[in-house]
Each structure stands twice: as C-alpha cells, then as structure tokens.
Write an enzyme that holds these catalytic residues in place. Structure first.
Site, PDB file in Angstrom:
ATOM      1  CG  ASP A 156      -1.937   1.314   0.981  1.00  0.00           C
ATOM      2  OD1 ASP A 156      -2.141   1.330   0.440  1.00  0.00           O
ATOM      3  OD2 ASP A 156      -1.891   1.451   2.436  1.00  0.00           O
ATOM      4  CG  ASP A 208      -2.097   7.688   0.298  1.00  0.00           C
ATOM      5  OD1 ASP A 208      -0.492   8.000   0.617  1.00  0.00           O
ATOM      6  OD2 ASP A 208      -2.814   7.700   0.505  1.00  0.00           O
TER       7      ASP A 208
END
Length: 241
Positions: free
Chosen positions: A8, A10
């Site tokens: 991922d 953020d």
C-alpha cells in the site's frame, strides 16, 4: 522463483495520507465546508477530484502542489527497505497498489530516489488538465461490495498475478481496511504484514481464520526488511504438483 512485495502507499510507504497532505499547499491549509461536506462514503476518489479542482481554483500551481508532496515523510525504515529491493531485483519484484493517485506516488518516489524499486504502480490515474489543474480519475469498475467504488485491490492483485510466473512467496504490506480484501486471496506460504496500531491490524484480529496467509505485524520498514531477508536466505519451499 522470485518473491513479490506488494505495498500500500499512504501510511505504509509514506508516514501520512498523501490525499490529506496536499491540503498544505493551500494558503490557509484548509478546505471550505462546501468541499469538505461533499464527501460520500466509498467515493473518496470522486471527492479528491473536487479537492484538486478547488486547489486549482485558488491558483495554486501544479509545481507548488508537487513541491508540497515531495515534503511528505517516508515511514521509518522504508528507505532502507526499498533500497534493498532496488539492489535485489533478480530475486524480488515489487508493486504498489494504492487508492492514492499516479502523480502523487510518482512525484514522491522520484523525490526520494526510490522509483527504481517499484516495478508497477496500480492506482487512480491522474494528470494535468487543460486548465493546469491536477485531475484524478477512478482506477477501474468492480462488483466487490467491501471496497470503495473506484478500486478493489483484490481484483488488481489477482489480475496482476494471472499475468506472472508463480512467486515463491508474496508479502502484502499495508495498513487500511481496504487491504483486507487482497490479503484474503493469498496462500499459506504468503505473509500479510499489517501496520501495528492501524485499521488492518485491528480488523485482522477478528478475522484471522479468514486468511490462509501468515500474519506478522510491523511498525517500521526495518522489520519488513528483516522478514524479507530471512525469506530470501531460507531454503526454498518445495512445491508439489
């Protein structure tokens, strides 16, 4: 066979949310209520389109937006982890699957000199429109009821894996509830790494039986690096037909 690292972005690669960080480029570093209150659950990317349009209306240049995005900090240990991956591409493939957008991710990775670590980025397309404003579009359509309307990370991961040779092991490193869906499609020899104290770890505490993959929580990129190195140094698993 190679190892696949899936990240991922953020609160994983970077230690903040790039979509909320961008507000810092506004003179008052805040959005008006008319924009704030326009968000609908599950429609974040649509909301970010309005945010970026508002930023452009305030005559904030794309160059200023980029300069602000380049200040976002990496999560501790991520620089070392991605540098290691860059130096071991013969053994490790690396992809990012993120609900951020293509411009933000590209700007940030290039600013820290780590773009070469990542082989593919799957995220919401973004560009600069004819008005000189950043424009964000949804990644794809899907029928998964658990995920935001613009992206199901499980669908992205499964489509990517269908086009690759088999990996000896997959590491999935994330933090949010939308990282559960892709984690649910991994195998017993794979590893899901939720960030400690974040939503994915809390969700997995009640759903571990829904996963085949092993779960190892992390708080710094250094911990992820140690797990990756241990995997690469171990005797490969024997896979029987």
């Amino acid at each position: 066979m190679k190892t696949l690292m899936v990240f991922d972005f953020d609160h994983t690669v970077v230690d903040d949310n790039s979509d909320t960080w961008v507000i810092r480029c506004l003179p008052g570093q805040t959005l008006p209520d008319t924009v704030k209150n326009s968000y609908r659950k599950g429609h974040w990317t649509e909301f970010m389109g309005r945010v970026m349009d508002y930023i452009g209306q305030q005559e904030v240049s794309v160059e200023s937006v980029r300069a602000e995005m380049e200040r976002i900090p990496l999560t501790a240990g991520m620089s070392e982890l991605l540098t290691f991956i860059s130096c071991n591409k013969s053994d490790v493939d690396c992809v990012v699957i993120s609900d951020a957008n293509a411009l933000f991710i590209e700007w940030i990775l290039c600013a820290v000199g780590l773009r070469s670590a990542v082989d593919r980025v799957f995220t919401n397309p973004a560009g600069v429109n004819s008005l000189g404003r950043v424009e964000v579009r949804p990644h794809h359509e899907h029928d998964c009821r658990r995920c935001p309307v613009n992206m199901c990370k499980k669908k992205v991961l499964e489509e990517y894996l269908a086009q690759q040779d088999e990996y000896s092991r997959i590491f999935y490193v994330g933090d949010g509830t939308n990282d559960f869906c892709p984690a649910s499609c991994l195998r017993g020899r794979d590893i899901v790494m939720p960030r400690k104290g974040y939503a994915l770890e809390k969700l997995l505490q009640g759903k571990k039986d829904a996963l085949e993959a092993r779960v190892i929580a992390w708080s710094s990129g250094t911990q992820v690096l140690h797990e990756l190195q241990a995997c690469l140094n171990s005797t490969p698993d024997v896979i029987l037909d």
